[in-house]
Design an enzyme around this catalytic site. Structure first.
Site, PDB file in Angstrom:
ATOM      1  N   HIS A   9      -2.953  52.283  71.855  1.00  0.00           N
ATOM      2  CA  HIS A   9      -4.409  52.415  71.680  1.00  0.00           C
ATOM      3  C   HIS A   9      -4.765  52.830  70.251  1.00  0.00           C
ATOM      4  CE1 HIS A   9      -4.615  52.433  76.125  1.00  0.00           C
ATOM      5  NE2 HIS A   9      -3.527  53.186  76.010  1.00  0.00           N
ATOM      6  N   LYS A  58      -9.603  48.603  43.871  1.00  0.00           N
ATOM      7  CA  LYS A  58      -9.122  47.956  45.099  1.00  0.00           C
ATOM      8  C   LYS A  58      -7.761  47.295  44.947  1.00  0.00           C
ATOM      9  CE  LYS A  58     -10.968  47.469  48.621  1.00  0.00           C
ATOM     10  NZ  LYS A  58     -12.174  46.741  49.035  1.00  0.00           N
ATOM     11  N   GLU A  62      -3.946  39.676  55.302  1.00  0.00           N
ATOM     12  CA  GLU A  62      -5.241  39.263  55.865  1.00  0.00           C
ATOM     13  C   GLU A  62      -5.325  37.748  56.018  1.00  0.00           C
ATOM     14  OE1 GLU A  62      -8.797  41.673  54.204  1.00  0.00           O
ATOM     15  OE2 GLU A  62      -7.234  41.716  52.687  1.00  0.00           O
TER      16      GLU A  62
END
Ligand code: ARG
Length: 456
Positions: free
Chosen positions: A155, A282, A289
């Site tokens: 979870h 960044k 991705e």
């Protein structure tokens, strides 16, 4: 002749040539198409439909055509329609009318099915090899991280401590099933349709067993209608690729999460993570991705093909020409995807200090409950006691192991100092010593098992 409304005939011809031409897509089948034709010419010679000299001329001509296509000397234009017509036309240009004998008893319907099977058979082999390379990278990572204790999640909540190697092996074994599925799919790809003609079977007594042997197929299709109708083998391959990409996508999701500032568990190689055009700080996990995104694309290829096939009457229909774009798209996407996936694992850095700093010792609650069970407390009761103890630690804002012993004893007389000494991550891991577990020896056992699977 019927009187069609007057139209610009040249424009209409060009429209249709462009519309139904598949040459831009199926050109990549040229080698297998020619291979199939060489075998077919030999098959025709065997039954006396062409002379040995004609067969030799066809074979030499086809080799020339292959060379010309490979070098770009023969330009494959739209008016040639598809790869089969293109090869035949050039063959006839080269060797004359003898070239026109090649298509005796053959149809593009059994030809394309044969080409696709020959092509896919090779692709399956290279895909299996590419998956194996990813597994080797994961195996290397597992060997490096046997002693890296890491939070295991359920979870997306810290659940139980594991060794990082356990995770790497989890991905490795999932990929093994993908290889198994590909091997299984290959059996059904490895069947010869040639000799089925347009659909009813060839009117010439071609020796199909000979053709199968020439092309290395292990079986001959049992029914000519089925042989030209069947694109299951492509759907199956795309299904297998979809599951493979889902495995890749899920692992990439782990990578995206773990490389975030909130987790900082791993660092990706700077070449696999790129900066933002506006935010100088960044380092985006782009490779992971994009791979996650590519999985959607492959699933789309599967759905595209199934949708084309659904409701098609037997046997061949032109709709089926649309099978190649999803197939080739999936092949290319999976091909490059596996290479990137391999690179991710090969270059990944595990930030052990960051991992250690984020390990919550509440993950050891199961160990305490297990301990109480060994002291004779029924597990369900022990579970309740430890849950209350975890709440207490939470209330006090401290780790489980920092709870004063007098407090622990209030929850259960068994929760003495000896019990609280159990709260050590790697010892917890080593208690999971069943085969498949996260104990050091169990992990070493899995590494051995993986090595056996990957042995050449
Ligand atoms: N280009 C066609 C395809 O890829 C080859 C088979 C064409 N057969 C036909 N009867 N028009 O499906």
């Amino acid at each position: 002749m019927e009187a069609y409304p007057s139209v610009d005939d040249t424009a209409l011809k060009r429209l249709m040539d462009d519309f139904h031409a598949s040459i831009d897509v199926d050109r990549r089948l040229y080698r297998v198409d020619i291979r199939g034709s060489v075998a077919y010419a030999r098959g025709l010679a065997r039954i006396g439909m062409i002379t040995p000299a004609e067969c030799a001329a066809i074979e030499t001509g086809l080799a020339e055509v292959e060379r010309e296509i490979a070098s770009g000397e023969y330009v494959l234009t739209h008016d040639l329609e598809d790869i089969h017509m293109a090869v035949e036309k050039r063959l006839i240009e080269k060797i004359g009318p003898t070239g026109g004998k090649l298509h005796t008893g053959r149809s593009r319907n059994d030809q394309i099915a044969t080409d696709e099977r020959l092509y896919l058979r090779e692709v399956i082999d290279t895909t299996i090899d590419a998956i194996a390379r990813c597994q080797m990278a994961l195996l290397g990572l597992a060997e490096r991280t046997v002693d890296v204790v890491f939070p295991g999640y359920t979870h997306l909540q810290q659940a139980q401590p594991i060794r990082f190697a356990h995770y790497a092996l989890a991905v490795l074994f999932a990929l093994e099933r993908d290889k198994d599925r590909l091997r299984d799919c290959r059996k059904r790809v490895d069947v010869l349709p040639l000799g089925s003609g347009a659909m009813a079977g060839s009117a010439f007594p071609v020796d199909r067993a000979f053709l199968a042997a020439e092309l290395g197929f292990h079986a001959v299709s049992p029914n000519s209608m089925d042989a030209v109708s069947d694109r299951d083998f492509i759907a199956e391959f795309l299904g297998v690729c979809s599951i493979l990409m889902i495995h890749i996508s899920r692992a990439c999701e782990d990578i995206v999460i773990w490389s975030s500032a909130e987790f900082k568990y791993i660092r990706l190689h700077p070449r696999l993570a790129t900066g933002s055009s506006i935010m100088p700080q960044k380092k985006n996990p782009d490779a992971a991705e994009l791979l996650r995104g590519k999985s959607g694309r492959v699933i789309g290829d599967l759905v595209a093909l199934l949708t084309v096939l659904k409701g098609l009457p037997h046997a061949y229909n032109k709709d089926m020409q649309e099978d190649k774009e999803p197939l080739f798209d999936a092949i290319d996407t999976v091909g490059v995807g596996l290479t990137v996936f391999e690179a991710l694992w090969k270059t990944m850095e595990i930030r052990e200090d960051q991992v250690a700093a984020r390990m919550d010792d509440a993950m050891l609650a199961t160990d305490l409950a297990d301990y109480l069970t060994k002291c004779g407390v029924p597990f369900r009761e022990g579970h309740g006691i430890v849950a209350a103890l975890v709440d207490e630690a939470l209330r006090r804002g401290c780790a489980l192991r920092d709870l004063p012993s007098e407090v622990c004893r209030v929850f259960s007389p068994f929760l003495d100092e000896k019990a609280m000494k159990l709260l050590v991550f790697d010892e917890s891991a080593d208690r999971r010593a069943v085969p498949g577990g996260t104990a050091r020896n169990a992990i070493l056992g899995q590494i051995e098992q993986a090595k056996r699977l990957l042995a050449p």
